[in-house]
Scaffold this active site. Structure first.
Site, PDB file in Angstrom:
ATOM      1  CD  GLU A  54      -1.403  -2.340   2.030  1.00 45.13           C
ATOM      2  OE1 GLU A  54      -2.221  -3.049   2.649  1.00 45.13           O
ATOM      3  OE2 GLU A  54      -0.169  -2.563   2.038  1.00 45.13           O
ATOM      4  CB  CYS A  77      -0.704  -3.707   8.611  1.00 42.48           C
ATOM      5  SG  CYS A  77       0.236  -2.254   8.112  1.00 42.48           S
ATOM      6  CB  CYS A  86      -1.008  -0.220   5.143  1.00 43.29           C
ATOM      7  SG  CYS A  86       0.720  -0.651   4.803  1.00 43.29           S
ATOM      8  CB  SER A 170      19.474 -39.499  -9.369  1.00 47.47           C
ATOM      9  OG  SER A 170      20.403 -38.660  -8.708  1.00 47.47           O
ATOM     10  NE  ARG A 186      16.825 -25.740  -5.674  1.00 42.81           N
ATOM     11  CZ  ARG A 186      18.023 -26.233  -5.973  1.00 42.81           C
ATOM     12  NH1 ARG A 186      19.015 -25.400  -6.266  1.00 42.81           N
ATOM     13  NH2 ARG A 186      18.231 -27.533  -5.975  1.00 42.81           N
ATOM     14  CG  LEU A 206      20.031 -27.687  -1.349  1.00 45.58           C
ATOM     15  CD1 LEU A 206      19.561 -27.865   0.096  1.00 45.58           C
ATOM     16  CD2 LEU A 206      19.140 -28.448  -2.301  1.00 45.58           C
ATOM     17  NE  ARG A 209      23.426 -24.579  -9.760  1.00 41.64           N
ATOM     18  CZ  ARG A 209      22.891 -25.490  -8.959  1.00 41.64           C
ATOM     19  NH1 ARG A 209      22.888 -25.309  -7.650  1.00 41.64           N
ATOM     20  NH2 ARG A 209      22.355 -26.589  -9.465  1.00 41.64           N
ATOM     21  CB  SER A 224      18.233 -36.875  13.520  1.00 40.08           C
ATOM     22  OG  SER A 224      18.710 -38.075  12.918  1.00 40.08           O
ATOM     23  CD  GLU A 293      15.165 -28.812  -4.615  1.00 44.88           C
ATOM     24  OE1 GLU A 293      15.839 -29.546  -5.354  1.00 44.88           O
ATOM     25  OE2 GLU A 293      15.223 -27.568  -4.662  1.00 44.88           O
TER      26      GLU A 293
END
Length: 363
Positions: A54, A77, A86, A170, A186, A206, A209, A224, A293
């Site tokens: 805004e 807001c 705003c 892969s 991404r 990741l 590019r 983990s 991914e």
């Protein structure tokens, strides 16, 4: 007027989409100011969340905003933060009408922005293209209402649902056009996430590019036991582009901290990382949209926990067979009735591949 209202709100939604992935923890909002049928100002939430849409539109319109209609994809807001509300800005500018797609569920707003406008005798209409606006800002809305980010799961598979040969090869199942589309995805998410298995097997980077983008999403590793090494491609660039790691207790994190990564300890559940708790931590840090991914184990775990909202499948015209690695790990289904159900959002060719966008029934 209805046709004009629809056209201007669609314009605002297109503008809002430009902020996806760049404005967290704020919502991606678009605003179009129209006077006598002519657009006099437009804006969208800027990188980092400010200026708001805004404010940008009002600054562009100047005095032409007086008597104009403002089309906004989310309630203006009402709270004082780094910038004034705003809603008050629209009042001060003298707009005569505000068409808002959605009420903002944030407790600091939640109808108060619309109330400020109505108190100033500005006509307020709410709900135009609400479904589209809700889908666009699903990540922000989910974070505010459920304390979790939206999760988009990406799979790149052969026609028979394989992501690698039996030996793990892969690269590349899908073509360059699909890989470019993945980089574009991404860019529209706050974070890109992978599991430790994929990280160990592929040593991914990741980053976005080949799209000329300065913006980079947060890279999230679910590991983990902190098995992935700090001298990996993720670790080598952690001081330049953020790397956050969701991990369990009692792990050696010295190397990753020295590399510049941010460590987020999560509880364990039956020997595995509690993914709901991990995603909740990301939401607490402001993340609204996560692009996952893989790999197959993390993908299946997220689906089992009911944490995936959207599924993007890039299907290549190739077959590997039963000896290949499946796109998903076990879902622990007892009967077919327990299988997760999805609805098709869109499907389109991408080079020699097909991209299918599915949405989980609960989303």
């Amino acid at each position: 007027m209805i046709d004009q209202d629809l056209a201007h709100m669609r314009h605002a939604l297109q503008l809002a989409a430009r902020g996806l992935g760049r404005v967290w923890p704020n919502p991606a909002v678009g605003c179009v100011l129209v006077k006598h049928g002519r657009v006099v100002g437009r804006g969208w939430t800027q990188p980092g969340g400010r200026p708001h849409a805004e404010r940008r539109a009002l600054d562009q319109a100047g005095e032409a905003a007086r008597g104009a209609t403002a089309y906004v994809t989310l309630e203006p807001c009402a709270h004082h933060g780094q910038t004034p509300p705003c809603a008050e800005g629209l009042v001060a500018a003298g707009v005569s009408r505000v068409v808002s797609a959605l009420e903002d569920p944030d407790d600091r707003v939640a109808g108060q922005g619309h109330a400020i406008l109505r108190a100033a005798s500005i006509k307020v209409e709410v709900g135009l293209l609400a479904k589209e606006a809700r889908a666009l800002n699903h990540g922000f809305l989910k974070r505010i209402t459920l304390g979790l980010p939206m999760v988009t799961l990406k799979l790149a598979t052969t026609l028979d649902g394989r992501i690698a040969t039996a030996t793990g090869e892969s690269r590349w199942i899908t073509g360059p056009e699909s890989r470019r589309a993945v980089h574009m995805q991404r860019m529209t998410h706050d974070a890109v996430m992978v599991g430790s298995g994929t990280a160990l097997a592929d040593d991914p980077d990741l980053r976005v590019r080949d799209l000329g983008a300065a913006h980079q999403p947060v890279r999230v590793l679910v590991d983990s036991g902190l098995r992935h090494a700090p001298n990996s491609r993720l670790g080598a660039t952690a001081r330049v582009h953020p790397v956050w790691i969701l991990h369990g207790a009692c792990v050696d994190s010295v190397g990753w901290r020295a590399a510049g990564a941010r460590l987020l300890e999560c509880p364990m559940d039956a020997g595995a990382l509690d993914l709901r708790a991990g995603l909740s931590q990301l939401a607490e840090q402001g993340i609204t949209r996560v692009f996952c991914e893989g790999g197959a184990g993390l993908a299946a775990a997220l689906i089992r926990a009911g944490l995936v909202d959207d599924l993007l499948i890039f299907s290549a015209g190739a077959l590997i067979g039963d000896e290949g690695q499946a796109a998903l790990g076990p879902l622990a289904l007892g009967v077919l009735a327990d299988a997760p159900r999805l609805s098709l959002v869109s499907q389109s060719p991408v080079g020699g591949d097909v991209m299918s966008h599915w949405r989980f029934a609960k989303a």
